[in-house]
Design a protein around this motif. Structure first.
Motif, PDB file in Angstrom:
ATOM      1  N   LEU A  85       0.829  -1.211   0.000  1.00 26.39           N
ATOM      2  CA  LEU A  85       0.000   0.000   0.000  1.00 26.39           C
ATOM      3  C   LEU A  85       0.863   1.261   0.000  1.00 26.39           C
ATOM      4  O   LEU A  85       0.512   2.261  -0.644  1.00 26.39           O
ATOM      5  CB  LEU A  85      -0.946  -0.011   1.199  1.00 26.39           C
ATOM      6  CG  LEU A  85      -2.064  -1.056   1.139  1.00 26.39           C
ATOM      7  CD1 LEU A  85      -2.824  -1.090   2.452  1.00 26.39           C
ATOM      8  CD2 LEU A  85      -3.004  -0.776  -0.020  1.00 26.39           C
ATOM      9  N   THR A  86       1.980   1.246   0.699  1.00 25.49           N
ATOM     10  CA  THR A  86       2.888   2.397   0.706  1.00 25.49           C
ATOM     11  C   THR A  86       3.422   2.655  -0.691  1.00 25.49           C
ATOM     12  O   THR A  86       3.472   3.815  -1.138  1.00 25.49           O
ATOM     13  CB  THR A  86       4.048   2.150   1.696  1.00 25.49           C
ATOM     14  OG1 THR A  86       3.515   1.915   2.993  1.00 25.49           O
ATOM     15  CG2 THR A  86       4.997   3.328   1.740  1.00 25.49           C
ATOM     16  N   ARG A  87       3.815   1.608  -1.410  1.00 27.60           N
ATOM     17  CA  ARG A  87       4.293   1.771  -2.787  1.00 27.60           C
ATOM     18  C   ARG A  87       3.204   2.366  -3.673  1.00 27.60           C
ATOM     19  O   ARG A  87       3.465   3.258  -4.482  1.00 27.60           O
ATOM     20  CB  ARG A  87       4.770   0.435  -3.355  1.00 27.60           C
ATOM     21  CG  ARG A  87       6.143   0.007  -2.847  1.00 27.60           C
ATOM     22  CD  ARG A  87       6.683  -1.181  -3.628  1.00 27.60           C
ATOM     23  NE  ARG A  87       5.858  -2.367  -3.489  1.00 27.60           N
ATOM     24  CZ  ARG A  87       5.957  -3.253  -2.498  1.00 27.60           C
ATOM     25  NH1 ARG A  87       6.869  -3.084  -1.569  1.00 27.60           N
ATOM     26  NH2 ARG A  87       5.156  -4.298  -2.442  1.00 27.60           N
ATOM     27  N   ARG A  88       1.973   1.884  -3.508  1.00 24.92           N
ATOM     28  CA  ARG A  88       0.876   2.404  -4.323  1.00 24.92           C
ATOM     29  C   ARG A  88       0.608   3.867  -4.018  1.00 24.92           C
ATOM     30  O   ARG A  88       0.375   4.672  -4.921  1.00 24.92           O
ATOM     31  CB  ARG A  88      -0.372   1.561  -4.091  1.00 24.92           C
ATOM     32  CG  ARG A  88      -0.236   0.154  -4.669  1.00 24.92           C
ATOM     33  CD  ARG A  88      -1.390  -0.728  -4.322  1.00 24.92           C
ATOM     34  NE  ARG A  88      -2.599  -0.269  -5.029  1.00 24.92           N
ATOM     35  CZ  ARG A  88      -3.783  -0.845  -4.893  1.00 24.92           C
ATOM     36  NH1 ARG A  88      -3.925  -1.882  -4.092  1.00 24.92           N
ATOM     37  NH2 ARG A  88      -4.818  -0.390  -5.557  1.00 24.92           N
ATOM     38  N   VAL A  89       0.631   4.254  -2.744  1.00 23.45           N
ATOM     39  CA  VAL A  89       0.418   5.654  -2.376  1.00 23.45           C
ATOM     40  C   VAL A  89       1.533   6.525  -2.948  1.00 23.45           C
ATOM     41  O   VAL A  89       1.282   7.624  -3.467  1.00 23.45           O
ATOM     42  CB  VAL A  89       0.310   5.804  -0.835  1.00 23.45           C
ATOM     43  CG1 VAL A  89       0.412   7.251  -0.410  1.00 23.45           C
ATOM     44  CG2 VAL A  89      -0.982   5.187  -0.336  1.00 23.45           C
ATOM     45  N   ASP A  90       2.780   6.056  -2.881  1.00 25.98           N
ATOM     46  CA  ASP A  90       3.900   6.820  -3.438  1.00 25.98           C
ATOM     47  C   ASP A  90       3.716   7.051  -4.934  1.00 25.98           C
ATOM     48  O   ASP A  90       3.953   8.157  -5.434  1.00 25.98           O
ATOM     49  CB  ASP A  90       5.233   6.107  -3.177  1.00 25.98           C
ATOM     50  CG  ASP A  90       5.624   6.123  -1.702  1.00 25.98           C
ATOM     51  OD1 ASP A  90       5.050   6.944  -0.941  1.00 25.98           O
ATOM     52  OD2 ASP A  90       6.497   5.317  -1.318  1.00 25.98           O
ATOM     53  N   ARG A  95       2.062  10.822  -9.352  1.00 26.00           N
ATOM     54  CA  ARG A  95       1.159  11.183 -10.452  1.00 26.00           C
ATOM     55  C   ARG A  95       0.461  12.500 -10.170  1.00 26.00           C
ATOM     56  O   ARG A  95       0.328  13.358 -11.054  1.00 26.00           O
ATOM     57  CB  ARG A  95       0.127  10.082 -10.656  1.00 26.00           C
ATOM     58  CG  ARG A  95       0.711   8.840 -11.305  1.00 26.00           C
ATOM     59  CD  ARG A  95      -0.279   7.731 -11.399  1.00 26.00           C
ATOM     60  NE  ARG A  95      -1.347   8.059 -12.344  1.00 26.00           N
ATOM     61  CZ  ARG A  95      -2.412   7.298 -12.548  1.00 26.00           C
ATOM     62  NH1 ARG A  95      -2.549   6.176 -11.863  1.00 26.00           N
ATOM     63  NH2 ARG A  95      -3.325   7.647 -13.404  1.00 26.00           N
ATOM     64  N   VAL A  96      -0.007  12.702  -8.937  1.00 23.46           N
ATOM     65  CA  VAL A  96      -0.680  13.952  -8.578  1.00 23.46           C
ATOM     66  C   VAL A  96       0.291  15.123  -8.732  1.00 23.46           C
ATOM     67  O   VAL A  96      -0.066  16.180  -9.267  1.00 23.46           O
ATOM     68  CB  VAL A  96      -1.242  13.879  -7.136  1.00 23.46           C
ATOM     69  CG1 VAL A  96      -1.661  15.240  -6.630  1.00 23.46           C
ATOM     70  CG2 VAL A  96      -2.397  12.906  -7.082  1.00 23.46           C
ATOM     71  N   THR A  97       1.531  14.948  -8.285  1.00 23.58           N
ATOM     72  CA  THR A  97       2.533  16.008  -8.403  1.00 23.58           C
ATOM     73  C   THR A  97       2.763  16.354  -9.872  1.00 23.58           C
ATOM     74  O   THR A  97       2.829  17.533 -10.236  1.00 23.58           O
ATOM     75  CB  THR A  97       3.854  15.570  -7.734  1.00 23.58           C
ATOM     76  OG1 THR A  97       3.589  15.237  -6.371  1.00 23.58           O
ATOM     77  CG2 THR A  97       4.898  16.663  -7.801  1.00 23.58           C
ATOM     78  N   ARG A  98       2.887  15.346 -10.729  1.00 23.73           N
ATOM     79  CA  ARG A  98       3.071  15.588 -12.169  1.00 23.73           C
ATOM     80  C   ARG A  98       1.890  16.340 -12.746  1.00 23.73           C
ATOM     81  O   ARG A  98       2.043  17.267 -13.531  1.00 23.73           O
ATOM     82  CB  ARG A  98       3.256  14.260 -12.916  1.00 23.73           C
ATOM     83  CG  ARG A  98       4.672  13.775 -12.967  1.00 23.73           C
ATOM     84  CD  ARG A  98       4.876  12.702 -14.023  1.00 23.73           C
ATOM     85  NE  ARG A  98       3.803  11.734 -14.146  1.00 23.73           N
ATOM     86  CZ  ARG A  98       3.752  10.568 -13.507  1.00 23.73           C
ATOM     87  NH1 ARG A  98       4.731  10.213 -12.708  1.00 23.73           N
ATOM     88  NH2 ARG A  98       2.742   9.745 -13.690  1.00 23.73           N
ATOM     89  N   LEU A  99       0.683  15.962 -12.355  1.00 26.36           N
ATOM     90  CA  LEU A  99      -0.513  16.621 -12.876  1.00 26.36           C
ATOM     91  C   LEU A  99      -0.591  18.072 -12.389  1.00 26.36           C
ATOM     92  O   LEU A  99      -1.019  18.957 -13.133  1.00 26.36           O
ATOM     93  CB  LEU A  99      -1.769  15.860 -12.460  1.00 26.36           C
ATOM     94  CG  LEU A  99      -1.981  14.508 -13.147  1.00 26.36           C
ATOM     95  CD1 LEU A  99      -3.159  13.776 -12.516  1.00 26.36           C
ATOM     96  CD2 LEU A  99      -2.223  14.700 -14.636  1.00 26.36           C
ATOM     97  N   GLU A 100      -0.201  18.310 -11.143  1.00 28.11           N
ATOM     98  CA  GLU A 100      -0.226  19.671 -10.624  1.00 28.11           C
ATOM     99  C   GLU A 100       0.775  20.560 -11.347  1.00 28.11           C
ATOM    100  O   GLU A 100       0.539  21.743 -11.562  1.00 28.11           O
ATOM    101  CB  GLU A 100       0.051  19.680  -9.125  1.00 28.11           C
ATOM    102  CG  GLU A 100      -1.106  19.155  -8.297  1.00 28.11           C
ATOM    103  CD  GLU A 100      -0.770  19.009  -6.819  1.00 28.11           C
ATOM    104  OE1 GLU A 100       0.440  19.056  -6.452  1.00 28.11           O
ATOM    105  OE2 GLU A 100      -1.709  18.832  -6.018  1.00 28.11           O
ATOM    106  N   ARG A 101       1.925  20.023 -11.726  1.00 31.54           N
ATOM    107  CA  ARG A 101       2.942  20.785 -12.438  1.00 31.54           C
ATOM    108  C   ARG A 101       2.602  20.922 -13.919  1.00 31.54           C
ATOM    109  O   ARG A 101       3.182  21.735 -14.602  1.00 31.54           O
ATOM    110  CB  ARG A 101       4.297  20.091 -12.328  1.00 31.54           C
ATOM    111  CG  ARG A 101       4.925  20.193 -10.979  1.00 31.54           C
ATOM    112  CD  ARG A 101       6.312  19.621 -11.040  1.00 31.54           C
ATOM    113  NE  ARG A 101       6.749  19.214  -9.728  1.00 31.54           N
ATOM    114  CZ  ARG A 101       7.585  18.233  -9.492  1.00 31.54           C
ATOM    115  NH1 ARG A 101       8.072  17.529 -10.481  1.00 31.54           N
ATOM    116  NH2 ARG A 101       7.940  17.943  -8.272  1.00 31.54           N
ATOM    117  N   GLY A 102       1.730  20.074 -14.396  1.00 35.25           N
ATOM    118  CA  GLY A 102       1.418  20.083 -15.816  1.00 35.25           C
ATOM    119  C   GLY A 102       2.417  19.280 -16.628  1.00 35.25           C
ATOM    120  O   GLY A 102       2.451  19.353 -17.847  1.00 35.25           O
TER     121      GLY A 102
END
Length: 130
Positions: A85-90, A95-102
């Protein structure tokens, strides 16, 4: 020790009364399936010697050791699940960070769309006669 079967006795009740496994009663008395007994029947009860205090301690110690082993196996399974689960959250956080940066990530492969058959030709509606 011998026991004479009385009315209402069953193999289970006799085994429980003397602290002997039912299968042991069946085995030592050669009772065939369907394991019927009758009133007045002599049944041999295998007598076990009472446990000494040392053997009681050993039995309890074995039970504790078995429980510790089971808990250790449970802990290992839970620990493996937490790691997964830790690997999946990481990965999700990345992915969220990439999407926020565009920043575009790997582009997903488009799925082919199902083809629809061409529409059927329609006939013109008949004109009313006057």
């Amino acid at each position: 020790m011998n026991y004479v079967v009385r009315a209402g006795d069953t193999l289970n009740s006799i085994a429980a009364r003397f602290g002997v496994p039912v299968q042991e009663l069946i085995r030592v008395n050669n009772i065939a399936y369907p394991y019927y007994i009758y009133v007045g029947q002599n049944i041999y009860i295998p007598v076990t010697e009472p446990e000494s205090p040392a053997s009681d301690v050993e039995r309890r110690l074995r039970r504790v050791e078995n429980r510790v082993d089971a808990l250790r196996a449970d802990f290992t399974r839970v620990d493996d699940r937490v790691d997964d689960l830790t690997r999946r959250v990481d990965r999700l956080e990345a992915r969220v960070t990439r999407l926020e940066r565009g920043t575009p990530g790997p582009t997903p492969t488009p799925r082919p769309r199902p083809t629809t058959p061409p529409p059927r030709p329609t006939r013109p509606a008949p004109t009313p006669r006057t």
